[in-house]
Design a protein around this motif. Structure first.
Motif, short mmCIF file in Angstrom:
data_model
loop_
_atom_site.label_atom_id
_atom_site.label_comp_id
_atom_site.label_asym_id
_atom_site.label_seq_id
_atom_site.Cartn_x
_atom_site.Cartn_y
_atom_site.Cartn_z
N ALA A 310 -27.28 19.52 19.99
CA ALA A 310 -28.71 19.39 19.64
C ALA A 310 -29.52 19.42 20.93
CB ALA A 310 -28.96 18.08 18.89
N GLN A 311 -30.74 19.92 20.82
CA GLN A 311 -31.62 19.91 21.98
C GLN A 311 -33.06 19.82 21.51
OE1 GLN A 311 -30.64 23.70 23.87
NE2 GLN A 311 -32.51 24.62 23.04
N GLU A 312 -33.91 19.34 22.41
CA GLU A 312 -35.34 19.25 22.11
C GLU A 312 -36.12 19.42 23.40
OE1 GLU A 312 -38.65 16.30 20.00
OE2 GLU A 312 -36.53 16.17 19.47
N GLU A 313 -37.13 20.25 23.35
CA GLU A 313 -37.99 20.47 24.50
C GLU A 313 -39.27 19.68 24.30
OE1 GLU A 313 -40.14 24.19 26.89
OE2 GLU A 313 -38.78 24.56 25.20
N LEU A 314 -39.66 18.90 25.31
CA LEU A 314 -40.88 18.13 25.20
C LEU A 314 -42.07 18.97 25.63
CD1 LEU A 314 -40.03 14.51 26.39
CD2 LEU A 314 -40.03 15.47 24.10
N ASP A 315 -43.18 18.74 24.96
CA ASP A 315 -44.42 19.46 25.24
C ASP A 315 -44.83 19.25 26.68
OD1 ASP A 315 -47.26 20.08 25.42
OD2 ASP A 315 -47.18 20.26 23.22
N SER A 316 -45.23 20.32 27.34
CA SER A 316 -45.63 20.22 28.75
C SER A 316 -46.82 19.30 28.95
CB SER A 316 -45.94 21.61 29.31
OG SER A 316 -46.99 22.21 28.59
N ASP A 317 -47.60 19.06 27.90
CA ASP A 317 -48.74 18.15 28.03
C ASP A 317 -48.31 16.71 28.27
OD1 ASP A 317 -50.47 20.24 27.65
OD2 ASP A 317 -50.77 19.88 25.51
N SER A 318 -47.10 16.38 27.85
CA SER A 318 -46.63 14.99 28.01
C SER A 318 -45.65 14.84 29.16
CB SER A 318 -45.97 14.51 26.72
OG SER A 318 -44.79 15.25 26.44
N VAL A 319 -45.39 15.92 29.90
CA VAL A 319 -44.41 15.90 30.98
C VAL A 319 -45.10 16.25 32.30
CG1 VAL A 319 -42.33 16.98 31.90
CG2 VAL A 319 -42.53 16.55 29.45
N SER A 320 -44.88 15.40 33.31
CA SER A 320 -45.37 15.67 34.65
C SER A 320 -44.19 15.65 35.61
CB SER A 320 -46.40 14.60 35.06
OG SER A 320 -46.74 14.75 36.43
N TYR A 321 -43.87 16.82 36.19
CA TYR A 321 -42.75 16.94 37.11
C TYR A 321 -43.01 18.13 38.02
CZ TYR A 321 -37.98 17.48 38.90
OH TYR A 321 -36.88 17.60 39.71
N ASP A 322 -43.08 17.89 39.34
CA ASP A 322 -43.44 18.94 40.30
C ASP A 322 -42.31 19.32 41.24
OD1 ASP A 322 -46.08 19.30 39.40
OD2 ASP A 322 -46.79 17.60 40.60
N ALA A 323 -41.15 18.66 41.13
CA ALA A 323 -40.06 18.92 42.06
C ALA A 323 -39.19 20.09 41.58
CB ALA A 323 -39.23 17.66 42.24
N GLY A 324 -38.10 20.32 42.31
CA GLY A 324 -37.22 21.43 41.98
C GLY A 324 -36.37 21.15 40.76
N PRO A 325 -35.68 22.17 40.24
CA PRO A 325 -34.85 22.01 39.04
C PRO A 325 -33.79 20.92 39.24
CG PRO A 325 -35.13 24.33 39.59
CD PRO A 325 -35.68 23.55 40.75
N LEU A 326 -33.50 20.23 38.14
CA LEU A 326 -32.55 19.12 38.20
C LEU A 326 -31.92 18.94 36.83
CD1 LEU A 326 -31.37 16.55 39.69
CD2 LEU A 326 -33.32 15.31 38.70
N GLU A 327 -30.61 18.70 36.82
CA GLU A 327 -29.91 18.32 35.59
C GLU A 327 -29.22 16.99 35.83
OE1 GLU A 327 -27.27 21.32 34.18
OE2 GLU A 327 -28.89 22.63 33.47
N ILE A 328 -29.39 16.07 34.89
CA ILE A 328 -28.80 14.74 35.03
C ILE A 328 -28.55 14.18 33.64
CG2 ILE A 328 -31.05 13.53 35.10
CD1 ILE A 328 -29.78 11.69 37.28
N GLY A 329 -27.50 13.38 33.49
CA GLY A 329 -27.15 12.82 32.18
C GLY A 329 -27.13 11.31 32.20
N PHE A 330 -27.53 10.70 31.09
CA PHE A 330 -27.51 9.25 30.92
C PHE A 330 -26.98 8.91 29.54
CE2 PHE A 330 -31.22 10.06 33.71
CZ PHE A 330 -30.81 9.37 34.84
N GLN A 331 -26.37 7.74 29.42
CA GLN A 331 -25.98 7.26 28.10
C GLN A 331 -27.26 6.98 27.30
OE1 GLN A 331 -23.99 3.39 26.20
NE2 GLN A 331 -22.74 4.26 27.83
N ALA A 332 -27.30 7.48 26.08
CA ALA A 332 -28.52 7.39 25.27
C ALA A 332 -28.95 5.95 25.04
CB ALA A 332 -28.30 8.09 23.93
N ARG A 333 -27.99 5.07 24.75
CA ARG A 333 -28.35 3.68 24.47
C ARG A 333 -28.96 3.01 25.69
NH1 ARG A 333 -25.48 -1.22 24.77
NH2 ARG A 333 -23.57 -0.11 25.31
#
Length: 376
Positions: A310-333
């Motif tokens: 499953a995947q979901e893309e958040l609207d750019s209006d609610s996301v502020s990020y100016d740095a380079g590409p990054l992938e990172i994972g966290f436990q959902a809970r």
């Protein structure tokens, strides 16, 4: 001993004190509550030898003063099932069972000698201060989720309460960690708290205190008194006394990263709901949710070999990020445990995909969280 008390006020007090009683223990007296009737008041005490709760019930008609112990859980269940508005009469003398009557209902309970009941409330507590109830609840609510349940690292099984300085001002700070996440919350140092030792308040004490403080008015003070080995919280007619964890809390400041310069700001509601949706693909609580970041872009995803992805893309209006590409994972809970403490906007500070991440509330800088990533 003989007295009469309203069922409602007795039930409330019994609910408070009986919750510390361990249902299974090898010391019979610890399953009992101590009842002391005198001066038109009833005093109830329960303990498990680590915590003791004492509550006083005023407005009791005491015909004969005295002290007795009775099985806490049984007494609570009986009073709980009595009809609203009932008046409950207790009568006991000598070695006889405790007689309890309410209307046409009558029962008797076996008692144990008062002399066997242990006392935890003795001893000096030299450090004393007060905190508004709302402030104390805030300290607990924003840290207790990170308390460790791993008994081998017993020194992490509580909230570390201590004084320190932050940006040149003295503060009282609460810290909890389980090695996977860390919560740190601070408030202005209360008068009288300077010089107090750093103490670790046990997990069970934290839970009982939070329940007891639920109905205390936000600005009403909760009195705190402590020594190196014991702490007491007092408010209204309730006193909660607890032993402290005898151990050294780790130097938590060393695990808080300093150079995280990749900043993501995202709406809390949108982010939490998206995490919940993508994480639903897997029944494994430890499976990670991956965050893929690019400029003003955030894609959340999760995968399960059994269920799919499953995947979901958040609207750019609610996301502020100016740095380079990054992938990172966290436990959902773990992610949601932290974002539950944040009001409107979550701020993440990353270094890279494998380093600890700082999480804060953009509007409430007094709280800081550290979250360890997972491999994705």
């Amino acid at each position: 001993m003989k007295f009469t008390v309203d069922r409602a006020v007795l039930l409330k007090a019994l609910a408070h004190v009986q919750s510390v009683v361990e249902r299974r223990n090898t010391i019979p007296i610890l399953a009992n509550v101590l009842l002391e009737a005198r001066d038109d008041a009833l005093r109830l005490t329960a303990t498990d030898m680590e915590i003791a709760i004492v509550e006083e019930v005023p407005g009791v008609q005491v015909a004969r003063a005295g002290r007795i112990t009775a099985p806490a859980a049984t007494l609570y269940e009986i009073v709980r099932k009595l009809p609203d508005g009932a008046r409950v009469e207790f009568d006991q003398s000598g070695d006889a069972p405790l007689a309890l009557r309410a209307g046409r209902f009558a029962t008797s309970l076996m008692v144990l000698p008062v002399d066997e009941f242990p006392s935890m409330t003795e001893g000096k507590l030299p450090h004393q201060f007060a905190l508004p109830a709302a402030v104390l609840r805030n300290l607990i609510d924003r840290t207790r989720f990170a308390i460790s349940t791993e008994e081998t690292r017993y020194y992490l099984n509580g909230i570390y309460l201590h004084t320190t300085e932050a940006e040149g001002r003295p503060v009282l700070r609460a810290v909890a960690t389980d090695g996977h996440r860390l919560a740190r919350v601070e408030v202005d140092l209360p008068e009288g708290a300077a010089g107090m030792p750093g103490v670790i308040v046990p997990r069970k004490t934290v839970a009982e205190l939070r329940k007891l403080a639920e109905d205390v008015g936000g600005e009403d003070p909760i009195q705190v008194a402590l020594s190196d080995t014991k702490i007491r919280f007092s408010f209204g007619t309730v006193n909660l006394t607890s032993k402290l964890i005898d151990g050294t809390f780790p130097e938590y400041e060393r695990v808080i990263p300093r150079g995280n310069d990749r900043v993501l700001r995202v709406g809390k509601k949108e982010f939490s709901e998206a995490v919940g949706r993508v994480a639903a693909i897997s029944s494994e609580r430890s499976r990670p949710v991956k965050l893929a970041l690019a400029r003003h872009h955030l894609l959340l995803s999760a995968a399960s070999p059994e269920q799919g992805q499953a995947q979901e893309e958040l609207d750019s209006d609610s996301v502020s990020y100016d740095a380079g590409p990054l992938e990172i994972g966290f436990q959902a809970r773990y992610l949601n445990d932290i974002t539950d403490q944040i009001a409107e906007q979550v701020e993440f500070r990353f270094a890279d995909g494998s380093a600890p991440t700082i999480v804060t509330d953009a509007a409430r800088p007094e709280a800081l969280y550290v979250l360890m990533p997972m491999r994705v």
